[in-house]
Design an enzyme around this catalytic site. Structure first.
Site, mmCIF file in Angstrom:
data_model
loop_
_atom_site.group_PDB
_atom_site.id
_atom_site.type_symbol
_atom_site.label_atom_id
_atom_site.label_comp_id
_atom_site.label_asym_id
_atom_site.label_seq_id
_atom_site.Cartn_x
_atom_site.Cartn_y
_atom_site.Cartn_z
ATOM 1 N N GLU A 195 -19.452 -19.213 5.392
ATOM 2 C CA GLU A 195 -19.689 -20.479 6.090
ATOM 3 C C GLU A 195 -21.010 -21.025 5.573
ATOM 4 O O GLU A 195 -22.083 -20.596 5.994
ATOM 5 C CB GLU A 195 -19.735 -20.245 7.598
ATOM 6 C CG GLU A 195 -18.418 -19.810 8.208
ATOM 7 C CD GLU A 195 -17.354 -20.889 8.148
ATOM 8 O OE1 GLU A 195 -17.714 -22.083 8.001
ATOM 9 O OE2 GLU A 195 -16.171 -20.543 8.224
ATOM 10 N N CYS A 230 -25.527 -27.112 9.572
ATOM 11 C CA CYS A 230 -24.695 -27.234 8.367
ATOM 12 C C CYS A 230 -23.763 -28.436 8.415
ATOM 13 O O CYS A 230 -23.292 -28.902 7.383
ATOM 14 C CB CYS A 230 -23.898 -25.954 8.146
ATOM 15 S SG CYS A 230 -22.910 -25.466 9.584
#
Length: 464
Positions: A195, A230
């Site tokens: 991720e 993110c």
């Protein structure tokens, strides 16, 4: 010292393998008990977690997102037995979490790993030391410490962990470390979920509700850990004619959210440490972009705070447009026509999320078809990660694999194919010696021809 650390870690992993092999993690009762333990921890230790998050990042209570952990637990408990039926656990898995949401990004993957019946080692980020220490203290109080362990430390400890053989590695963080994780995993052919992140674009059409658009961009950028997320919007693309209106709307919203002196706002997270503060300062002070600041720019190195800062038309080859910003800086890039944004986005690496604000359904369809990203959200930012029915993950340099809801369970389990046959129904055509007649029947079976299937079941061609 390193050798002793490695031997100790090997023993820990071997013990976990023993517990897994003995079936300690596989029963539905064990899995449910651990999930209930995490749910209880999230409720009983909420104040402690919030204090740790504030110590690490000055994170506002509202941005602790402990409610997401609770909802993930409840969702897994509700669906556990249904998910378990067709799939098997992997074994012993390693989860390396990130510093920006150090509680959520540690516990959320653990929920999936436990639900899938695995033994787990969690390595929290040392960049968020208060939360790391709290996780090491809390988890053993609420879950089975013989099957779920926390390993604290820095680069040396992470390196030692990566030297071990795992059945899966789940890493959240940046691409540089992601490559190291993947290279280490390759030595044992260990599958990984990465991720990562990237430059998440926001395309803003001129037909939008301007005030709502500005609020939702601001919430996804500065309301998500002051841009240290993110999925935070990394840059905006809009038309030259519309950019001044959008800038004015963002200025009004930001003043309402954080006041005229945002550095004093308790609702704005600080930068995690001096290294990241100096990295962002360098991006701001770049001679090619420093004169492009049209809003904000205030900073306080002592507090490690940087105000929401907007740039207009920075050069595309500047540092701020070449790397993921991961902070409160937001460039606006202008184009003559909104469709020109597609080529600009596609010239960059694939982002974890791509955003579009528009009322034009045709533009929306074209954006969905043309832009490759881990996820996509129309007329909002960031909130797609709260939906348990959607996979959350990257593509290309923004990562691989996905989780959340059932996708978390699947990330940590194996779809094992099992076919059971009876001893009747022998197909003579499959066995030597081969012949044209046998080949004809086999070809027919593979094509789905009913007559060939019947002949095969009846043992034709007989005596050949």
């Amino acid at each position: 010292m390193a050798a002793a650390r490695s031997v100790g870690m090997e023993a820990e992993v071997a013990a976990l393998r023993g517990r897994f092999a003995a079936g300690g993690t596989r029963g539905a009762e064990w899995r449910a008990a651990q999930l209930r333990g995490i749910l209880r921890m999230a409720a009983e230790a909420e104040a402690e977690v919030c204090r740790a998050l504030h110590a690490d990042l000055a994170k506002p209570y509202t941005e602790s997102y402990i409610a997401l952990v609770k909802s993930s637990c409840k969702f897994a408990l509700k669906n556990l037995k249904k998910w378990m039926k067709p799939q098997k656990p992997l074994g012993v898995v390693l989860i390396i979490s990130a510093w920006n949401y150090p509680f959520l990004l540690s516990i959320d993957p653990i929920i999936g790993a436990i639900a899938a019946g695995n033994a787990v080692v969690l390595k929290p980020s040392e960049v968020a030391p208060a939360t790391s220490s709290l996780l090491a203290e809390l988890l053993p109080r609420y879950v089975d410490g013989s099957c779920i362990k926390v390993v604290e430390g820095g680069v040396a400890e992470t390196t030692t962990l990566l030297e071990q053989k795992w059945d899966k590695i789940f890493y959240t963080g940046n691409g540089k470390v992601g490559r190291i994780v993947m290279a280490s995993a390759a030595k044992h052919l260990t599958p990984v979920v990465l991720e990562l992140g990237g430059k998440c674009p926001v395309v803003v059409d001129s037909n939008v509700n301007l005030h709502v658009t500005a609020k939702r961009i601001a919430a996804g950028k500065w309301g998500c850990n002051n841009g240290q997320a993110c999925i935070s919007p990394d840059f905006i693309i809009t038309t030259k004619s519309f950019a001044p209106k959008l800038l004015e709307a963002l200025e009004k919203v930001l003043e309402k959210f954080y006041g005229r002196d945002p550095l004093r706002s308790s609702d704005l997270s600080r930068i995690v440490n001096s290294n990241h503060f100096n990295r962002l300062k360098k991006l701001m002070d770049d001679e090619n972009v420093s004169d492009k600041i049209v809003f904000g720019g205030q900073r306080d190195e002592h507090q490690l705070k940087i105000a929401p800062t907007i740039f207009m038309d920075v050069p595309l080859d500047s540092g701020i447009m070449k790397e993921e910003i991961f902070g409160p800086l937001l460039p606006i890039i202008t184009v003559d026509k909104i469709h020109e944004s597609f080529a600009l986005i596609n010239s960059m690496t694939k982002a974890l999320a791509a955003y579009l604000f528009t009322k034009d359904s045709k533009l929306q369809e074209q954006y969905e078809a043309a832009i490759s990203a881990g996820g996509m959200l129309v007329n909002d930012t960031a909130v797609h990660l709260t939906n348990q029915y959607l996979p959350f993950g990257g593509v290309g340099e923004s990562g691989m694999g996905a989780y959340h809801g059932r996708f978390s369970f699947e990330a940590f389990s194996h779809k094992k194919a099992v076919l059971v046959r009876r001893f009747a129904g022998e197909a003579a055509a499959r066995y030597p010696p081969y012949s044209p007649a046998k080949l004809k029947i086999l070809r027919g079976v593979l094509k789905g021809n009913l007559g060939a299937m019947i002949k095969a079941i009846l043992g034709f061609p007989r005596g050949k």
